[in-house]
Every structure is written in structure tokens, then in C-alpha cells.
Design a protein around this motif. Structure first.
Motif, PDB file in Angstrom:
ATOM      1  N   ARG A 222       0.805  -1.209   0.000  1.00 56.67           N
ATOM      2  CA  ARG A 222       0.000   0.000   0.000  1.00 56.67           C
ATOM      3  C   ARG A 222       0.844   1.267   0.000  1.00 56.67           C
ATOM      4  NH1 ARG A 222      -2.443  -1.512   4.173  1.00 56.67           N
ATOM      5  NH2 ARG A 222      -1.831   0.259   5.429  1.00 56.67           N
ATOM      6  N   MET A 223       1.830   1.329   0.930  1.00 59.39           N
ATOM      7  CA  MET A 223       2.548   2.612   0.989  1.00 59.39           C
ATOM      8  C   MET A 223       4.061   2.473   1.134  1.00 59.39           C
ATOM      9  SD  MET A 223       2.950   2.413   4.394  1.00 59.39           S
ATOM     10  CE  MET A 223       3.626   3.975   4.954  1.00 59.39           C
TER      11      MET A 223
ATOM     12  N   ARG B  24      10.719   7.277   2.364  1.00 56.47           N
ATOM     13  CA  ARG B  24       9.678   7.807   1.471  1.00 56.47           C
ATOM     14  C   ARG B  24      10.302   8.718   0.416  1.00 56.47           C
ATOM     15  NH1 ARG B  24       4.015   7.940   3.021  1.00 56.47           N
ATOM     16  NH2 ARG B  24       3.652   6.953   5.037  1.00 56.47           N
TER      17      ARG B  24
ATOM     18  N   ALA C 149      10.051   7.245  -3.185  1.00 60.34           N
ATOM     19  CA  ALA C 149       8.734   7.665  -3.663  1.00 60.34           C
ATOM     20  C   ALA C 149       8.685   7.621  -5.195  1.00 60.34           C
ATOM     21  CB  ALA C 149       8.422   9.072  -3.176  1.00 60.34           C
ATOM     22  N   PRO C 150       7.494   7.460  -5.746  1.00 68.01           N
ATOM     23  CA  PRO C 150       7.346   7.501  -7.197  1.00 68.01           C
ATOM     24  C   PRO C 150       7.867   8.848  -7.721  1.00 68.01           C
ATOM     25  CG  PRO C 150       5.224   7.767  -6.088  1.00 68.01           C
ATOM     26  CD  PRO C 150       6.215   7.343  -5.050  1.00 68.01           C
TER      27      PRO C 150
ATOM     28  N   PRO D  99       4.959  12.212  -5.852  1.00 68.96           N
ATOM     29  CA  PRO D  99       6.122  12.068  -4.977  1.00 68.96           C
ATOM     30  C   PRO D  99       5.958  12.825  -3.652  1.00 68.96           C
ATOM     31  CG  PRO D  99       6.777  12.860  -7.171  1.00 68.96           C
ATOM     32  CD  PRO D  99       5.291  12.816  -7.163  1.00 68.96           C
TER      33      PRO D  99
ATOM     34  N   VAL E 199      -0.849   6.246   1.001  1.00 71.97           N
ATOM     35  CA  VAL E 199      -0.011   6.533  -0.167  1.00 71.97           C
ATOM     36  C   VAL E 199       1.471   6.491   0.193  1.00 71.97           C
ATOM     37  CG1 VAL E 199      -1.831   8.013  -1.084  1.00 71.97           C
ATOM     38  CG2 VAL E 199       0.122   9.047   0.077  1.00 71.97           C
ATOM     39  N   PRO E 200       2.334   6.182  -0.804  1.00 73.17           N
ATOM     40  CA  PRO E 200       3.763   6.010  -0.524  1.00 73.17           C
ATOM     41  C   PRO E 200       4.589   7.286  -0.618  1.00 73.17           C
ATOM     42  CG  PRO E 200       3.299   5.353  -2.774  1.00 73.17           C
ATOM     43  CD  PRO E 200       1.990   5.762  -2.176  1.00 73.17           C
ATOM     44  N   GLY E 201       4.036   8.383  -1.105  1.00 74.85           N
ATOM     45  CA  GLY E 201       4.812   9.612  -1.274  1.00 74.85           C
ATOM     46  C   GLY E 201       5.216  10.210   0.066  1.00 74.85           C
ATOM     47  N   VAL E 202       6.038  11.253  -0.023  1.00 78.55           N
ATOM     48  CA  VAL E 202       6.439  11.967   1.190  1.00 78.55           C
ATOM     49  C   VAL E 202       5.251  12.781   1.681  1.00 78.55           C
ATOM     50  CG1 VAL E 202       8.176  13.478   2.182  1.00 78.55           C
ATOM     51  CG2 VAL E 202       8.689  12.213   0.082  1.00 78.55           C
TER      52      VAL E 202
END
Lengths: 220, 220, 220, 220, 220, 220, 220, 220
Positions: free
Chosen positions: A16-17, A214, A218-219, C143, C163-166
Motif C-alpha cells: 500500500r505505501m 519515502r 517515492a514515485p 512524490p 499513499v507512498p509519497g512523502v
């Protein structure tokens, strides 16, 4: 009391994250810790334990202790093996004094668990600014700089004005009088005039490392 | 109401401890301020007025206004003439930003009242450390360095590690969020790891100047 | 008073750490603001003004007002032209309620100044969790996610788990009773159980945007 | 863990700002303390240890214990010999009650390390004002007067109105209820109406002594 | 809205505990104040109004204004005639500075309403201790001494050690920085080392006078 | 260390303001306590010891322990004989719950030392208002009523509206959560709408008793 | 700026949890308020507006003002018609003083919006306990009792011990000194020894009414 | 000391307001606890003991221990038998993490004492929102939902927006840094934007259960 009933590990969190669930040991009884580790062992799970006091670690049964890579200074335990380490170091962890090393180490051990090496730079408090200036070149190229500081927490402001990386301030509870507990350091960091300084809870080396992950993963 | 009955000026203070009484105008009604100035004029006394708001100054009768050397930025008024100025400058007043100038000026106007010139160095916040380092040589030889800083108040710690003079930190109420009111700056200064840093109340440029005078004039 | 003497703009900041100096207008007198803009105009400098109150903006001389792209909601002013905008949006700015829009806009206007477009998602407070869940897909690929929230500030914790972003939490001063001033929101964010949540000072949309820029532009 | 790597003693501090580095022992593990003393012994350095708890002192190896002049009341240790004492006493240290003696002694031991004798005057709380008035003549001629007081901390205000020397207030954590921890004493000192009173962190006898040394030794 | 329905005056209070009900005007709308006075006039009641702002007083209808003996400094109003004054003065009201006079006057006006004369002694702050010592003989014979002080509130401690009467400390909200709002003064008084010092809420001259009346009139 | 040098007992206090000096034992080392008792024994002095912990009492030499009438519940010690008891009881001490009895007893033991008997009324918390109403007649005729209460401290307000005597509120540190430490109780008492309620520091039964003695013995 | 884009009304809330969305007007600009009302009018929605200041109300366009049933005392507005009123009164709203009536009215207006009549009982502060005891019978049979109190907030504790209904304490911001802002009242309520007392944010009459509605309408 | 004199049990409380008196053991000495149990045993009373530490329980005489159904996790003791259990479960108790289980259990044990079964749902912190969403159906039909949460306490806000029952938030003292002690969780709950959320003191599972009982049993 059926202890297992109380526990619901979140094994899908990474999907998920991007980060696994970690277990915050402080405030948990040995009965609960044991039940968590039993459940994890059954499912062949691996995770990081944080704020695992020596008394807690030594109170666990031998089968669990043998599986845990424990570090007393940072109070962290690896239940299972850490990820293989990357070659390149992308995070610096800076501290004003040697009294902050337990927080520094919690951050670097968390990063290490995820395969991220970290550069530790301690004892560069700004009351002797030359100690920091000598190390700036090394730090300048890091995408992430974690700065641990107690008392007046002047260090992250100075660092934030010198390097372009992301600055994560971690206030530490070191000190006495108005400094005790880390509130003065926390407020100084939040009020900092260095643009873009980000802050975590007091003594939260683990959180700073998760934020670094992160940032690095992160993407994009 | 007999206002004069309420007032007892301390004209013997200089004999006793080296400084004249000053009048803190904030919180005083025009009626009381007037009565104080009447009494002072009768006795041909002279003194410094602090925190004298423009509304207060402009509400005084012309005879008193004419006698007062008023500065709006610092909210100080000279009732009478300042002492003749010494040649040598023995106090530096440093500030992190231009928003602190009213406090800086309160300190320098107080020193000027007692004949002490002061060097003002503003806009040297540590987020751009080079601005401070450029000025260190000038400051290094001062017996007293007053440092005004709000927000994270990192400046006095850095200065305290660079120069041997007495460092007097004055937290300023500049800022927003956790900085508002100056409590964060105050606590950061008190918790500073720079040995021998001394602190005054928030925005107390007057008090810092008085301390400087005690330092420069004390028996030896 | 020679106002110019007090001001020392830091035009080398971008070379050093990647961001230009910005001018925090609140707490500055019109005299000082003017002097800063005069100096900037002479040197053909451009910069961002923050916390520029409408009274301050309208009190400036026409020559400066004409040069400033002013936005009242966010109290920001562009002195000069913003950088050309990138195509790809890499930052989401989420807010619990419409009362937080001034902080959201301060962040997006700061990003826009540096050419970074931002996605604004407002009115997704967790008391109606479905509103947030509907938008998760859009946010998941960013991101950087800036989350502005006042009162109980539950939003960043929920987002941080999704969510995986910062995640950069910005506590807002919206609310009444124990919420007033933003301290409750700030502490809730710092104490959050969402791993890796980072926090700025209260209402500090500018700081969050600067941190986002450090993240998006840092050396890698 | 390579402990030595973490430590960076500042042996050039005296040249820079007139005072040696001192070691704050509280919060340091025995492992770190030992490593510091090993490094110091190798380099034949001498320094002052502060807040060295009896348990810490007695946990050190005999070779280091033998070298340390330890005082349990003040929790200070001399690693090496103090400077030769001056003849003239230039600092008075005054305390309201006998419960403050540990802070008084920390200040006088720090001064003694630098060769400055100090006059200790204890048990002169202002609830029995005559006790103070009897001693005023003795104190009046001191360039520096350190005043340690807990609870309501009324003593420095009264002293500040009686003598011309520099007054350094040290709030102590003595007391119960609202006094516990020294915050009430600290605030009372900061808010004092005695002009020019300077303040240190709570229980910071060491800091007050360092400030006294800056005052007595600063360039003039 | 039937305003009369909301109001329930306590006309039996004096029988029960010796003091009449007083009306705290601050926070009450003109509509409610009027309704209270109408009801009182109908029943031919008399009472004391406290914290009656000039705007409130001047907003009342002429018929009520004519009946009220209003004093702007203390913001008190006599609705009806005060009790005949006793000959002997049994209460002293002492204040550190002229800025506290509004609180002093609230206390003396409350005492006057009940026929108790009071001795006002202002401007005897302890930074000039001689001013207080000159007046001690006058105060020593009073059964009750009310001491109003802001900032560091050192005065009641000194007075408490000098005279045998009951000492009632009233912290005032005078001051700036840590003093603003009166919390520092309040805590200093509560933490006082003068045995038997009693304290009221900040700026509560009315409460101190009521306590004095309980002391002077209680059953014996 | 010459301990005697540090101590200056105030044997003239009773002449000056009617109460003897008492010794606050908490925060004093055994060495200092002993020295005080030695000095007192030599001069055949008698006094009250407060906050004398069992560990302190049992650590004293037999010769001093034998002379002290010690009560563990209140942590008070009589060094010497109390004054002969008056016949008439003039002070009631009321408490909301049995957890407050240590504070109640500190007050009654202090009064007993001065020969004043006291009526203790415990367990009359206002959540069961009938318990208080049953006892009102007994209390109504007391010149002084000390009310000890923790948590919400509603008791003194209710009592203050029922009886004409002087009400002295003593907040207690009993409770958990927001009640812990007694700050909530303290603030509730200070903010009380019962006219003329006076307040002491948290847990300060001794101070309340001293105030009662001032009230009962003050000049009239 | 496209204001409509920022707003996302939650029209499904009643289905989900039984209460409609209400609009908190404070902190919203006129532009946003207008946009919300436009959107609501288009969709023929009805809702409650809270904390709608008179300046805000009078700044709305006539078409919206005409649709709103506005009450200045409570600052509430009905956009649309309230639900038809039930016959039976099931909620009492009690207040210590007339200064709390704005909060009382916010609660009763919210209940009225949902068709719930409420009994208002004001001016029954516990300093005159008989006023409350006279009304107990009326209150005893109510399923829900909302108690609004500022200052020491003793009222809910006393009520909680007298009646079996659900007690909802609403601290009010009425008062001065330590009472200002309602924190003392809030803490006193939270620390109350009356079992089962529940508390809302300061001045939150709206929240208390919503809780009452949850209690009266919850599934059973 | 006659301990029995100090104790006044309130055996009529159930008749008056529906709940029995419970005994808060923390802060009570063994002597007092024993006296209470002796008195209760004589009168054949039964009640609930809360915050009974293991040391206290094991320090009681065998005759009392035998009578008490003790649970160490929740620190509750049943002196006598609980009421027979109802069939239908009407209360859910939800917790963010396993560290809050002691508070959860205090609430469920209190409900059990009164014959109310409770559904415990633990480990559903909102950082993994799916864990909560999976359980919503089960909770939606409960008239009362107690939500225990520490740290940022985001859980009750989310729950409050999802279900129509009465939401009682219990802040827990779990956490570190700004979370320690539960103040951040408390303030977040009070400031919650979920309409109608009610709050108890920190860690007050007992109080939440009593409130649930008032809700379930109140007159209707």
C-alpha cells in the motif's frame, strides 16, 4: 484473556505505501510482545522492533531472542534479516552531541533494515561552528540530511542554510531545566528561519528514517 | 483622585546602584504619565521613558512633548539630555533579521542615554552563516555583545562559540505559529549549549542595555 | 535612521542551497519593506514576498505595487516573474476544509513561483472518509503530498497510511477552544502513528512548499 | 560500535573564546564517558566535568577516578589541576536557602577551576529581609553577583536594587506544587522589575560561573 | 427572548454568608445588564457592579446611570448608597507600581461599599526596598494587608516576612514578555516562601476585598 | 565543607511577624538536616519540621529522633513540645476525599503545634452533596474554614456560598490525567465564582494553617 | 480562483450517521460562504449555520439573508425550515450564569433545528446551591442534561451527583485571569469526580446538542 | 488516628443517580483501603475497585483478597459478584493499538460489573484504515461506541463520521515525545470535527463505561 484476538498485524502495508509495519515495543506487556512474535514466526514474517527495552528483550523466550538482532544503544531489534545494503550512501545523520547518539543510531538502524547505508556525523554542535564547517562538503551531496539536536536545536537551522538536500530535524530530549523533554528543541526547529526544514516528534529517529525512505523511494 | 499621592520617584537610585530610574510608560494612563512628568519637571529631573506608544506621546501636553526626544521605532523618549558620548564603542548589538530592529534600537537608545555608543549589526541570521562570519572580527573585541533573535534564536549560540565577550541574549516576539510571543526563542536561548550565555525577558532591549551598563561600569 | 544599513539581502542563497531568499513581510514596517524593494529593484532582483497583508501591499508606492503579482487569499506577492511551469504535476496539496484554503494557496503559489504546478484537493476531512477515498488514486502517484489540517488534524495520518509519497503535514490555526492557534493540530501530527510523517510550523504553507522543492530538486 | 569515532573534543575553544570545553556527563553512558577520558588522558588534556552523578563517577575505572577531584554535592569533577587561585574575590554567590547549595557549589567549583575565588552567602531569603541587609556591604563591592533562588525567586530583584554589580539570576528547581521544576522561579526572574538582571537556565550554576568569567576576563 | 426569565438574583446571600451578591458586568450584554438593573430597581435592591466598562456604563439608560456611582479607573459602580464608613482603618492595600492602581482601586472601592476604609500605599516595589521599609510601621498594625503586584511579584513575600497581619496577594496582569497576563506573578505568589501568604485570581481586587471582609466580619 | 556556615536560623521571626521559622525538610540532605538540628539543640530552640520523609526521619541520629514527635501521614515532626491547646475550636478542615488526608493532617498538625485545635471533616465531595449539607451547621460558626480538594475542586466554591467564615482553598495533587499534579484543582479554585475564596500552593496544608494563624492572631 | 471547486458538501451524511452536515461559518470568507449557499440553493438543500457573525450575516446578499432564520445571540442561522417539534422535552440545558447564555442558546437552537425542544435553566451557579436544588426535580427526569459552565465549572459535578441522566459538560470561555479562554473550566470538568460526566470542546454548544441527538436517536 | 472516622461511603448513590459508588484505589494507603473494605464487609456491601495496583491488591489481608475478583491488566477488582449479564451487546469498545488494552479492559470490566456485555475491537488504528472499514458493519448498530486512542487520536473522528451511535472518546497516555501523558490525544478529540463526539479524562475507561450506563439506562 485471548491475547491473539487483540492483535491484527498489517502485512499488506508495504504494497500500500512502501514501508512494512514496525512494532513499537514500549508500552506493550511481555505477554503481548510474545503473542506478536509467535504470530509473526508462524507466518514467517520479518519486521523491525523499536523502543525495545533491554528488560523486554531479555524477558522474551530464547526462541525469539535468537531470531532478533538486538542493539541496546538504539533499542531496536531486527526480527529476521535486513535487506541487502545498497552501495551508495544517500543519507547523512548529524548530531550536535554524543548524548544524542541513541537517536542517531535508531535512525541509522532503521535505514540499514531497508538496505540504506547512512553516514553518521556526531559532535558538531554549533557552539563550535568550525566542527560543522569542516564536514559540509561531505554532507552537501546527500539527498537527505537528518539532524538530531536537543537543547536549543540551533544545528538544523545552520545546516539548512548550507546544503540543498532535504533537512529532517529530530528534536532530542537531552538537557535539563527548560530543555528537559525536548519541547524547547522541538519549538526551535518548527520556528526555524531555514526554509523548508521538516520536523518529527521528539527522539523519533525511526520516523525520520521512514521519511527518508519515502523521499528516496517515492514515485517520481 | 489625587494622582500625585500614588507616585514616588526613586531619585536616589543612581547613588545606590549606578542606574537612574526609568519610566515604563506602557500600562500607565495619560493622567499618571502627566503627573510623573509634572513632578519631574518641578524637580528638574531627567530620565528615560520606555515603551512609550505614539498615541501616548502625542497625547501629552505640548510642554512635555517639547522636552522629550522621542523615537517611534524604539518607543523610547529622552526627558532631558543624554549623557555626553564616550569615544570608544564597547557594545555590539546583533540581530538575526530586520524585524528585530525595534528591540535593537531600544537597547542602543538606552546605551546612548548613558553616553555609551553601540555598534548595530542587523540581518545576520544563521540560515546564511556567512553573513555572520564576515562580521566576527569586528565583534570579537567587544566586551559586551547583545544578541536579539526571534523564532529559533540560533544566533546567540553561534555567536557565543565565536567570541569571548559577555553574550546577552534578548529573545524577540517576532514570528508566527509556535514562534509567536517569543517563548520558543526564550527557551532556545536558556537551553543553549554555548557556555555563559545570559538571557533577558522577551523584547527587553532596555534590560539588556542596563545589564551592559552594569558590566561596563561595575566596581572592579 | 539609515534604513538601508539594516538590510543585507542574501542573493547567493540559490547557489548555496537551491532556493532564493524570500521576504517575510509580516512584522516589517512600510519603511523597511520599501527599502528592501528599492534595493531589489536597483539590483534587478526578483523574489517572493510572504505574509504580505493587504494594508501593507496597498501602502507601497505605485512603482512597487505595479511590479508585484499579489494574491490576497494567500498573502503572497511575486516581485518579478515566476519560473516557467513544468508540465508534470508532482505535488498534491490536500486540505480538510475550506477554511484552510489560505494556507493551501500559500503553498501552491510558492511552488508556482518555482515553476512547480500543484494539484489542490480541498474539503476532504476524515469525518466523511469517503470524500478522501474517492481521490486516493489521483494522489497515490505523487512524490510529495502536502496535507493542511486544523482542529484534530486526523487527515495526514489517514493519508500517510494510504499513499507512498512523502507526507508533509501543515497544521492550521483554524478552530476554536482547544483548537485555536493550531497547537492541537500540530501535536496530533507530531504524535501521528503514520510512519514517516513530517511536520512544519503552524500555517506554514510556504515552508511546506520549500521542503517539497528540496525533495523534488535535491541531488540524487 | 567504534565509540571514539563519535567524539570530537574542542581543544581550541580557549583560544577562540576564552573558556575550555567542559564535559556535561548527564545523559552520557559509561562507555562514552570512558572513551572521552581515555582520549583526554592520551592528549594530556585537563577539563571540568559537570553533572557527574555519583553512580557515574564510581563506575569509572580506577585510573580515571584517581585523576578526578570529585565533589558529590555539586556533582563536579576536576580532571587535572585547577588554575592557581587569584588573591582577590570578585564574585559573590548568594542563595535564598540551604536547599540551593548544590547549585551554589556548582558555580563556585567552576570559578575555582579557573582560579577565581568566590564568596558564598547562603540562607538569606527575603522572607527575613534583615538577613540580606546585614550582608549588603560585603556584596556591594563585587563586580559580579550570582543569585540562586527557587520558589518565588524574589531575592535577585531585591539584590538588584541594592548593589551596582552585574546580577546573574539562577533559578533553582527547589520547591513543590507550582514551584517544582523551577519554571516559576525562572519566569519571576525574567519578569523582574530590577533593571539589568540577567538569567540562566534552571539549576545552571555552571553557566552562571562561565558568564562571570566572561565578564571578569572579557577584552576591555 | 424573555431576558427576565434568565436572571435569578440572590437577595438572600447576605443572610447566608455575610456578603451581598455583586454583578460582574464583563461578558454581559447591555440587554442583560438592563434587565438586571430593572429588576433591582423594582425591588429597591442595591449592589456593587464590577468590571463595568465605560462603554457599558455609557450605554445604559439615563435612569440607571443616574443611580450608579461610577468610577472609571476601577470599573466599579455603586447601584445605591454604600454603607456608612467605619472610623478605624483595618486594611492596607499595597502596590508595587502605579500601573497596578486600577486593581488597588477595585479593592478599596469594594471595601468602601461595605463601609470599610482602606489605606492605599502605591509605588513601593522591592527594587527600591527603602520605599517599603519607610512604610512598614504604618502597615504593621493592620489586621489585613492586600498586596497587588505584577511581573516578578516579589513584594508580598517581603511584606509577609515583615508584618503579622493576614497577607492577601493579588497578582496583576501588568508587564510584557513572560509577565503578560499575570501568570508569572501568580505562580511566584503561590510558590512564595513567606508562610501563610494567600492568593486570589489575577487582577481580582474585588475578591481580595471580599476576603478581607470575611476576615474582618467572620464569627469569632 | 563547613555545613554550619551555610545555615542561618531566623529565631527572631515570631517577634517580627508572629510565627516561628519552620524547617522544610524536602530537598535537604541528611548532613544539612543534622547540622540544623545540632544548632537548634545547642540553642534549645524548638520548631516544626515539614515534608520530612520517613527515610529522612529514620536516617537521623537517635538523639534527634528521640526529640521529634513524628507523624508519617502528614510528614511533620515536632522538634520540642507543641504549645498548650486552646479549648475552643476555631478552624474546620474539610476534604473532598480520603486521598487528601495527608494534606488535611499537615494543616491540623501545624495548627496543633501552635495550640489551635481543628475540626477535620473528610469525604464530603460534592458529587454527593448531601454529605456536605449534613455538616454545614457545624462549620457555619467557624471563623476559618480550610478546604482541601483535588480533581475538579468544586468543594470550596460550594462551601464558600454556604458559610460566612474565611475560606482557604488548598488544591491537592490527587488524581490522574488532567488532574495529576493539582494544576486543574488550583485553577478551578482561583477561578471560583464564590466571592472571597483565597488559595494556597498545591498540597500546602502548612501554608493554609499559617494563614489561619495569621487570621486568628492578627492585631485587631 | 474558482471557488466552487473548493467546496464539497456532504449531502449523504444523514443516511450514514444520522445528522446533516452543518456549516461552521467562522474562518470562512464571504466569497466562500456565498458559494456554499449558492450551491445549497441550487440543490434545494437545507442546513444549519453555526458561528455566523453578525458582520458575516449582514454581508450576505439579500436573497440568502431572506432565506436564513438568524439569531444573533447564538450566532446560528437556519438555512431552510427546522424539523417539526416533538411534544415531549427530553433535554435540559443548565448554565451557571447569564454570561453563558450564548452557548446555551447555540445548543437549544441546534436541538430545535432537529425538532427537539429543550428546557433552559440559567443562573444556577453552585455558589448559591439552593438555586440548583430548587430545580432538581424538573431535571431529574431528563434523559440528557447539558451543563454549560465557565470559571471553576463546579456545576456539572454537583448535577452529576444528583440526577441519573447523561451529563454533557460544555466549558465556557467566560471569566478573567486563569479562567479566560475556558481551559480551567475544561480541565475541571475532565477531572470531575462525578462518574460518567462527558465533555465537549470549549463553548461548543453545537457539539453538545449533536451528542444529545445521537443519544436520543441512536439505534437501540 | 481513627481511620474509620475519615470514611463516609455513599450507599444511597444508586437510588439517587443510578450508579453505585466505586472506590478509586490509587492514592489510598493500605490502611485506608483496609478500613474501607472492613466497613463494606460489615455492611455486606459490594462495589467496584478501580486503579488497584498489584502491590495494593497483594498487600491486602487474605480475607479481603479472597472476596475480590481481581484483573491485573485493567487494575479493577470486583468486591462481590457482578450483576447478571444481559444477552444483547449494546456497547462497542474500539482501540487504535494493543497498547491501549488496559484502558479498553477497564471499560469492559466496569460494564460487565453492571451486567452489560461489550464488544472489544482492538488494533484498528487509522494508519491502516482498511482494518477499521472491515469492522464498520459490526459497530454501526451499537447505541454506544467507546473509542480509546492515544498519540494523534484520529480514530474517534473517523468512527464518528461512519456510525450513528453515541461516540465516547477516551484519550490514552500511550506514546512518547509530545504524545506522552495523553494531552495531545485529548486535545485532538476535543477539537474533532466529527459532530457530537464526547470526551473523558485521559485513560478514564471507567468514566466512559459509567457514561455508557447513563446512556443505556437513563429515563426515557
Amino acid at each position: 484473556m485471548n491475547v491473539h484476538r487483540d492483535i491484527k498485524l498489517d502485512f499488506g502495508r508495504r504494497e500500500r505505501m512502501g514501508l512494512d509495519e514496525a512494532i513499537l515495543a514500549s508500552g506493550k506487556s511481555l505477554v503481548h510482545l510474545n503473542a506478536i512474535l509467535d504470530q509473526a514466526a508462524e507466518q514467517d514474517a520479518r519486521f523491525l522492533l523499536t523502543r525495545l527495552a533491554p528488560e523486554q528483550f531479555h524477558g522474551l523466550p530464547e526462541k525469539h531472542r535468537a531470531r532478533i538482532g538486538y542493539d541496546e544503544l538504539s533499542r531496536t531489534g531486527y526480527f529476521g534479516e535486513p535487506e541487502p545494503a545498497r552501495v551508495e550512501t544517500r543519507t547523512a545523520i548529524i548530531a550536535a552531541g554524543t548524548s544524542d547518539i541513541n537517536v542517531v543510531r535508531e535512525a541509522s538502524r532503521t535505514l540499514h533494515w531497508y538496505g540504506e547505508p547512512a553516514l553518521e556525523v556526531t559532535d558538531v554542535g554549533v557552539a563550535g561552528i568550525w566542527r560543522l564547517l569542516e564536514r559540509v562538503e561531505e554532507i552537501r551531496h546527500m539527498p537527505v540530511v537528518i539532524v538530531v539536536a536537543g537543547m536549543d536545536a540551533a544545528l538544523p537551522t545552520v545546516v539548512g542554510g548550507l546544503v540543498p538536500g532535504v533537512i529532517i530535524g529530530v528534536p532530542s530530549s537531552v538537557g535539563y531545566g527548560v530543555a528537559t523533554g525536548g519541547k524547547s528543541a522541538l519549538n526551535a526547529m518548527l520556528a526555524s528561519c531555514a526554509a523548508g526544514l521538516l520536523v518529527t516528534n521528539i527522539d523519533n529517529g525511526f520516523g525520520a528514517a521512514c521519511a527518508a525512505l519515502r523521499i528516496l523511494r517515492a514515485p517520481r
